[in-house]
Motif scaffolding. Sequence first.
Motif, PDB file in Angstrom:
ATOM      1  N   LEU A 116      47.216  13.778  19.977  1.00  0.00           N
ATOM      2  CA  LEU A 116      46.248  14.334  19.026  1.00  0.00           C
ATOM      3  C   LEU A 116      46.287  13.581  17.702  1.00  0.00           C
ATOM      4  N   CYS A 117      47.414  12.928  17.438  1.00  0.00           N
ATOM      5  CA  CYS A 117      47.611  12.219  16.171  1.00  0.00           C
ATOM      6  C   CYS A 117      47.236  10.747  16.263  1.00  0.00           C
ATOM      7  N   LEU A 118      46.822  10.302  17.437  1.00  0.00           N
ATOM      8  CA  LEU A 118      46.328   8.938  17.609  1.00  0.00           C
ATOM      9  C   LEU A 118      44.833   8.967  17.284  1.00  0.00           C
ATOM     10  N   PRO A 119      44.436   8.501  16.087  1.00  0.00           N
ATOM     11  CA  PRO A 119      43.063   8.736  15.624  1.00  0.00           C
ATOM     12  C   PRO A 119      41.969   8.415  16.634  1.00  0.00           C
ATOM     13  N   LEU A 120      42.005   7.255  17.255  1.00  0.00           N
ATOM     14  CA  LEU A 120      40.955   6.911  18.211  1.00  0.00           C
ATOM     15  C   LEU A 120      41.039   7.786  19.454  1.00  0.00           C
ATOM     16  N   GLY A 121      42.255   8.236  19.817  1.00  0.00           N
ATOM     17  CA  GLY A 121      42.420   9.090  20.980  1.00  0.00           C
ATOM     18  C   GLY A 121      41.960  10.506  20.713  1.00  0.00           C
ATOM     19  N   GLY A 122      42.311  11.054  19.546  1.00  0.00           N
ATOM     20  CA  GLY A 122      41.883  12.401  19.210  1.00  0.00           C
ATOM     21  C   GLY A 122      40.384  12.517  19.044  1.00  0.00           C
ATOM     22  N   PHE A 123      39.733  11.396  18.779  1.00  0.00           N
ATOM     23  CA  PHE A 123      38.280  11.369  18.588  1.00  0.00           C
ATOM     24  C   PHE A 123      37.520  11.486  19.909  1.00  0.00           C
ATOM     25  N   LEU A 124      38.171  11.153  21.021  1.00  0.00           N
ATOM     26  CA  LEU A 124      37.484  11.099  22.316  1.00  0.00           C
ATOM     27  C   LEU A 124      36.807  12.416  22.660  1.00  0.00           C
ATOM     28  N   LEU A 134      36.581   6.382  31.189  1.00  0.00           N
ATOM     29  CA  LEU A 134      37.467   5.244  31.432  1.00  0.00           C
ATOM     30  C   LEU A 134      38.925   5.645  31.170  1.00  0.00           C
ATOM     31  N   ILE A 135      39.188   6.282  30.024  1.00  0.00           N
ATOM     32  CA  ILE A 135      40.539   6.747  29.707  1.00  0.00           C
ATOM     33  C   ILE A 135      40.962   7.852  30.668  1.00  0.00           C
ATOM     34  N   TRP A 136      40.055   8.771  30.965  1.00  0.00           N
ATOM     35  CA  TRP A 136      40.335   9.902  31.854  1.00  0.00           C
ATOM     36  C   TRP A 136      40.815   9.420  33.222  1.00  0.00           C
ATOM     37  N   PHE A 137      40.004   8.573  33.866  1.00  0.00           N
ATOM     38  CA  PHE A 137      40.367   8.078  35.193  1.00  0.00           C
ATOM     39  C   PHE A 137      41.558   7.121  35.128  1.00  0.00           C
ATOM     40  N   PRO A 309      41.109  -1.643  22.826  1.00  0.00           N
ATOM     41  CA  PRO A 309      42.545  -1.613  23.163  1.00  0.00           C
ATOM     42  C   PRO A 309      43.118  -0.217  23.392  1.00  0.00           C
ATOM     43  N   LEU A 310      42.308   0.834  23.268  1.00  0.00           N
ATOM     44  CA  LEU A 310      42.812   2.204  23.346  1.00  0.00           C
ATOM     45  C   LEU A 310      43.570   2.467  24.640  1.00  0.00           C
ATOM     46  N   SER A 311      43.127   1.885  25.737  1.00  0.00           N
ATOM     47  CA  SER A 311      43.812   2.092  27.022  1.00  0.00           C
ATOM     48  C   SER A 311      45.257   1.598  26.993  1.00  0.00           C
ATOM     49  N   GLY A 312      45.567   0.695  26.084  1.00  0.00           N
ATOM     50  CA  GLY A 312      46.923   0.182  25.990  1.00  0.00           C
ATOM     51  C   GLY A 312      47.875   1.085  25.231  1.00  0.00           C
ATOM     52  N   TYR A 313      47.332   2.008  24.438  1.00  0.00           N
ATOM     53  CA  TYR A 313      48.187   2.875  23.634  1.00  0.00           C
ATOM     54  C   TYR A 313      48.683   4.104  24.407  1.00  0.00           C
TER      55      TYR A 313
END
Length: 367
Positions: A116-124, A134-137, A309-313
């Motif tokens: 939740l604290c990963l800004p680009l991730g929490g934005f999804l 893409l991230i989900w699968f 690069p979000l998939s790498g985090y």
Amino acid sequence: MSAQAQAPSQSGTWRMFIAGFLLLAVVKTFLAFKLDLYSDEIFYWLASTEPALGYSDLPFMTALLVRLGSTLADGSALAVRSLFLVMGSAVPFLVYWLAYPITGKQAAQQSALISLCLPLGGFLGLLAVPDVPLIWFGLIALGAFERALRTNSAFFWILTGLSTACGLSTHYRFVLYPLAALGFLFSTRRSREHFRNPYLYLAMMIAAIGLVPMIWFNLNNELSGASFHLVERHPWEFQTSGLLHIFKQAGLVTPPLYVCLLLTLIRLFKEAQRKEDAALLFSVSITNLMVYMLLAPWTDASSTSIHWPLSGYFPLLVAFPDTLIQVGNWIEQRRTVISANGAIRMMLALGFAGTLTGLTGVGSQAF
């Protein structure tokens, strides 16, 4: 300071996670209702009105999700985004599911909280864009693959194949996941033994079905989809601004979290030879991060430097709690003015504030 003292208690972690999750879910739902569709979302909505295996720049999955959501309320922006909102908001639960068998319940809860604290991730989930499925699968495929390697369960091998097929039917960029998996399988003698397992080839055959939409579209349209992604959208001329890729990513992720993510990556690399789960997480992460970092000076900076690069985090979040413990010990040993617990809480609070700032920045356009 002991590791136990630095990490929040299980109940405390869970309370913070629920509070943060509900806050982001409410904000994203409100903004998804208020915001008009963006140009990309309008394109996917138009594509959804003409069902096909593939479109000019991506396969069918995004358009299919838009079409399914649109059936809830014709003409509603919230309906168009509804499935993306559910999938994006549920990503922290997938992080927990991925981490649980590797690190245990408490650390998995911490990984979910950190997501939740990963800004680009929490934005999804706010916008109906391909990055959400893409991230989900990708997380489902990674979690299923880890379980399949460990238990040799036919169910998880099949789930690995199905989730990979769905990911390949979402975006061309998903191909980095199976490439990372192959890199992992070839990396050590122990991992190469999996090639003797017939279930692995069953998963590969199922996953290969996901390539059909891309192949079908390109063969019927003079390779226009592949040409767009590999040639047309990128200048392929060296740009010095691309050298700022790492700094842009650090700014987006927040510098403290970015440093901790890099420390986690280094630790996974050191553990990869003796721990198969560490090798798998490292392979997926380094593949998604290095490809975009190395190509940044020659490619579309507005894409490679922001969300690609979000998939790498996300794989790094599994091992992130242990990194926080090590960082806390380092701070404690130097007897700094701020306590280790205080520093870690400030780091996570800064990341969560970044998530809210991103949502506010986009959401302000609704007013």
